[in-house]
Design an enzyme around this catalytic site. Structure first.
Site, PDB file in Angstrom:
ATOM      1  N   ALA A   1      41.692 110.720 -17.890  1.00  7.53           N
ATOM      2  CA  ALA A   1      41.120 109.371 -17.253  1.00  7.53           C
ATOM      3  C   ALA A   1      39.983 108.753 -18.063  1.00  7.53           C
ATOM      4  O   ALA A   1      38.423 109.922 -18.702  1.00  7.53           O
ATOM      5  CB  ALA A   1      40.949 109.593 -15.700  1.00  7.53           C
TER       6      ALA A   1
ATOM      7  N   SER B   1      38.859 114.078 -15.752  1.00  3.66           N
ATOM      8  CA  SER B   1      37.913 113.065 -16.221  1.00  3.66           C
ATOM      9  C   SER B   1      37.482 113.544 -17.808  1.00  3.66           C
ATOM     10  O   SER B   1      38.008 114.491 -18.079  1.00  3.66           O
ATOM     11  CB  SER B   1      36.221 112.952 -15.180  1.00  3.66           C
ATOM     12  OG  SER B   1      35.559 113.889 -15.233  1.00  3.66           O
ATOM     13  N   ASP B   2      37.274 112.340 -18.035  1.00  3.54           N
ATOM     14  CA  ASP B   2      36.684 112.639 -19.795  1.00  3.54           C
ATOM     15  C   ASP B   2      35.483 113.390 -19.311  1.00  3.54           C
ATOM     16  O   ASP B   2      34.715 113.020 -18.032  1.00  3.54           O
ATOM     17  CB  ASP B   2      36.245 110.747 -20.190  1.00  3.54           C
ATOM     18  CG  ASP B   2      35.959 111.481 -21.719  1.00  3.54           C
ATOM     19  OD1 ASP B   2      35.934 112.099 -22.017  1.00  3.54           O
ATOM     20  OD2 ASP B   2      36.014 110.224 -22.704  1.00  3.54           O
ATOM     21  N   TRP B   3      34.802 113.313 -20.018  1.00  5.44           N
ATOM     22  CA  TRP B   3      33.358 114.406 -20.358  1.00  5.44           C
ATOM     23  C   TRP B   3      32.363 113.507 -19.968  1.00  5.44           C
ATOM     24  O   TRP B   3      31.934 112.613 -20.365  1.00  5.44           O
ATOM     25  CB  TRP B   3      32.938 115.230 -21.285  1.00  5.44           C
ATOM     26  CG  TRP B   3      33.763 116.620 -21.796  1.00  5.44           C
ATOM     27  CD1 TRP B   3      33.026 117.725 -22.166  1.00  5.44           C
ATOM     28  CD2 TRP B   3      34.852 116.752 -21.576  1.00  5.44           C
ATOM     29  NE1 TRP B   3      34.038 118.377 -22.029  1.00  5.44           N
ATOM     30  CE2 TRP B   3      35.355 117.938 -21.254  1.00  5.44           C
ATOM     31  CE3 TRP B   3      36.215 116.298 -20.594  1.00  5.44           C
ATOM     32  CZ2 TRP B   3      36.160 118.792 -21.435  1.00  5.44           C
ATOM     33  CZ3 TRP B   3      37.667 116.664 -21.109  1.00  5.44           C
ATOM     34  CH2 TRP B   3      37.625 118.020 -21.134  1.00  5.44           C
TER      35      TRP B   3
END
Ligand code: BGC
Length: 778
Positions: free
Chosen positions: A189, A222-224
């Site tokens: 995401a 999640s993206d980082w």
């Protein structure tokens, strides 16, 4: 693995621990139940496993997606996926963080070099092949960044404001197709908000569409550092926060659970997705990889992807001609972009070494990379060039223009290179420009040069292909996957891109790239799908037959030249007299075919009902409009060779947004955009005022106290980043400028705990007493 049984055996604390990364690249392991971690690493065009001491483990650096997408070769791209997966197997990596296929809405997006196209069907088809390649090796792919993440500036906070039809037809289409066709292990995401909600909290994107409509059962991570509110994220359908937030996420989830704000069912759902993914990962083997084979494949991929943009009978070169090669880029070519995809290469093929093998090779610098204009160097090349028949000039972008976290500032080559092109052109020699670029540029000098070969970013092994192509041992066969606009004035994205730091209006709606230029008859520099060959192809015998649920299309492509070559045949669909606003035509199929000299090849396509649909916001689904359609077959979006009509049954009335005049004439008024969104337009910029956890470092810098705080944060973070060495020069600081405080805190490894972050916010808001209390309380 009996997932339901495991779910019963896991304690609530163990379950919650599985929702947050264990560190930067692993999920938590529960040894008691024999659950190992899932290991994941970047992606997408090579495997990046960072080392504690800095840098990363050497891996094959394939040409990035912006390059290899131009090959339009599904099989080749599938083999790239497999090759990288083999390196994953060698290093025990379960999931490759890629492919990324966000839509190239503007060429300025710093990350376009990692992405495929401005067209969702190109993205869908090629990214599906990549995922298939990865997953057939038993390694998982993580498709990213879901969704509407088409800019890097303010990427963690910007609100992509987009209407539902553009969302479905343009920005989600490739995700829909890839998810349905390949069932990727994981999906990432995105950082940004979409219509008000962050990617990780966007229940419309995650729950309604991804899970309920598309039936996706894989892992959503999640993206980082993208998690804004972890409880809201888990509730909205995200399963895993990455990377570790060093206990902050776990603490918040536990508290929410204890306060009945988060149910065990919601936690179980997320855990189940992680377990399903772990179960799939258990099939992955650990085996050595043939790096030499991967290097050779990287060589082949580059060769298939070069795009010959212009050629006034000057290419290919011949070894007897007097050719002067110019440009320091020959010695130091730009091979890849910066950021999380940056690979430490196993080895690098030298362009200079391959050129030196040619008879009569002569070279002069022409310019000094990273330095300003040098009159001596400039003069030297101009006087030397007088003695040659042809000049081959290598120019391109600098790393700061092709890097994650920050968008490009200019569409042009730098001043020094531009001046050199203009001055060399005055010599009346044959001038060939070789371009190393990660995405489209303007070429105000195009009429002054005789040929342009776009080699994009080469990867580690592309060098020999460049030389072979220049000398005719390789026939160029790539085509553009994005439109090259002429100038800023006629670039569609220029009207709406980078207009605010709070919201990005996707006001052009479905008119992205050629959908705009072709519909509103704008002149372009090079159209979508354009690319020349040393061969010449003719198209004939278009034949269409329609049955209940499909339309079969066939045609002949003849190579009328003496050279074997490959042609990328493109099929567009156009609706006649549509009741809704529409693009003039849309690509639906393509095929790359090898056609030997003077041979005729039959090319066939199969269209389904789906290919004729648009997203109808009244019916909330993709539907076919009844009536006549034109099937167009051609060599680019502006070079349609054959057409034929076909009639489709479908919807006859109750069409949405038929009154939005400005979407028919291309002016896209604010009022009509607001009607299209069905709400008031959100603020473009953050109002001046209080700082909060989503304030960015650049916001802090606007005040005196904030700028001191920002300085400290930047210098601390820089130290960490230097160790990884994935950003060049100042680009890391630029990236950091767009970081909100909450993400810095989350990823700081405890160096910036939440209490401290809130105290800093109080200080910046001049609430010193509050800040003092917070710090003392800690
Ligand atoms: C990028 C992702 C990447 C992740 C891990 C993020 O900044 O947006 O694409 O996979 O970092 O390195």
């Amino acid at each position: 693995m009996d997932i339901q049984k495991i779910l019963k055996e896991l304690s609530i604390d163990e379950k919650i621990s599985l929702l947050c990364g264990k560190d930067s690249w692993h999920t938590e392991n529960i040894d008691r139940l024999g659950l190992r971690s899932i290991t994941m690493n970047d992606g997408p065009h090579g495997l990046r496993i960072p080392l504690d001491e800095g840098g990363s483990i050497p891996a094959t650096c394939f040409p990035p997606a912006a390059t290899f997408a131009c090959s339009y070769d599904n099989d080749l791209i599938e083999s790239v996926g497999s090759a990288i997966a083999k390196e994953c197997k060698n290093h025990d990596v379960d999931i490759l963080l890629g492919p990324g296929f966000n839509i190239k809405r503007s060429p300025l997006c710093g990350r376009n070099f990692e992405y495929y196209s401005e067209d969702p069907y190109v993205c869908a088809s090629l990214a599906s092949s990549f995922v298939k390649g990865v997953q057939k090796e038993g390694v998982g792919a993580c498709v990213k960044h879901y969704a509407v993440n088409s800019q890097e500036n303010f990427r963690l906070t910007i609100d992509s404001t987009v209407d539902e039809r553009a969302l479905r037809e343009i920005y989600l289409k490739a995700f829909e197709k890839v998810v349905k066709d390949t069932n990727p292990f994981a999906l990432m995401a995105s950082y940004n908000r979409i219509n008000g909600l962050h990617g990780c909290e966007n229940t419309h994107l995650l729950n309604d569409i991804l899970r309920n409509e598309w039936g996706y059962k894989g892992l959503v991570m999640s993206d980082w550092g993208a998690v804004n509110d972890i409880v809201a994220s888990i509730k909205a359908g995200m399963d895993l926060e990455m990377p570790s937030s060093f206990g902050q996420g776990v603490k918040k989830l536990k508290q929410a659970y204890l306060e009945n704000r988060l149910s065990e069912e919601e936690i179980d759902r997320a855990v189940e997705h992680t377990l399903i993914t772990l179960e799939r990962s258990l099939n992955r083997t650990n085996e050595p990889c043939d790096y030499e084979a991967n290097h050779n494949l990287a060589r082949q991929v580059a060769k298939e992807s070069f795009v010959l943009l212009k050629n006034e009978n000057v290419l290919p070169l011949n070894e007897n001609e007097k050719v002067l090669f110019v440009g320091e880029m020959i010695k130091k070519p730009i091979l890849q972009g910066g950021g999380s995809s940056k690979i430490v290469m196993t080895k690098i093929d030298s362009l200079e070494a391959y050129l030196k093998k040619k008879n009569n090779y002569d070279y002069v610098d022409g310019y000094r990379l990273g330095k300003g204009f040098n009159p001596e160097v400039h003069k030297e090349v101009l006087s030397k060039a007088e003695n040659y028949d042809k000049i081959v000039l290598f120019v391109g972008q600098e790393l700061k223009d092709v890097t994650e976290g920050v968008d490009r500032k200019s569409m042009e080559l730098n001043f020094v290179q531009t001046r050199l092109i203009n001055d060399l052109a005055k010599l009346n020699k044959k001038l060939i420009v070789v371009l190393a670029i990660g995405s489209a540029i303007y070429m105000p000098w195009i009429d002054k040069v005789d040929a342009v070969l776009n080699i994009h970013l080469l990867g580690q092994a592309g060098a020999s292909g460049v030389v072979e192509t220049l000398y005719g041992d390789n026939n160029p066969s790539g085509k553009l996957t994005e439109t090259y606009a002429k100038s800023i004035d006629d670039s569609i994205w220029n009207k709406y891109y980078h207009k605010g730091n709070k919201s990005a209006y996707y006001q052009e709606s479905i008119y992205v790239g050629y959908r705009y230029y072709d519909t509103f008859n704008k002149e372009v520099l090079f159209p979508f799908g354009h690319g020349l060959s040393y061969s010449k192809f003719e198209y004939s015998n278009l034949n269409i037959s329609k049955s209940e649920d499909k339309v079969l299309v066939s045609l002949d492509v003849e190579n009328v030249s003496d050279i074997d070559g490959k042609e990328i045949v493109q099929l567009y669909i156009s609706k006649k007299d549509s009741k809704i606003f529409r693009s003039k035509h849309e690509l639906r199929k393509f095929k790359k075919v090898l056609v030997k000299s003077h041979e005729i090849k039959k090319v066939e396509f199969e269209l389904s009902n789906d290919d004729f649909t648009y997203y109808d916001t009244n019916d909330s689904k993709f539907v076919v409009e009844e009536g006549e359609y034109i099937i167009e077959v051609g060599a680019s979006s502006r070079d349609i060779r054959l057409t034929e009509e076909v009639v489709m049954n479908g919807k006859k009335e109750n069409f949405p947004n038929t009154d939005l005049q400005s979407y028919y004439d291309g002016s896209f008024s604010d009022l009509d955009f607001s009607k299209l969104l069905n709400r008031e337009l959100p603020l473009l910029n953050h109002p001046k005022g209080k700082f909060h956890e989503n304030s960015t470092i650049s916001d802090l810098k606007k005040t005196f106290i904030g700028s001191i705080v920002a300085k400290v944060i930047v210098s601390k973070s820089k130290g960490q980043q230097d160790a990884e060495d994935i950003f060049e020069g100042g680009s890391f600081e630029d990236t950091l400028n767009f970081m909100p405080l909450r993400a810095l805190s989350n990823m700081s490894g405890g160096q910036l705990p939440e209490e401290m972050m809130y105290a800093i916010i109080d200080v910046c808001n001049y609430n010193f007493i509050k800040a003092f209390r917070k710090l003392r309380g800690k």
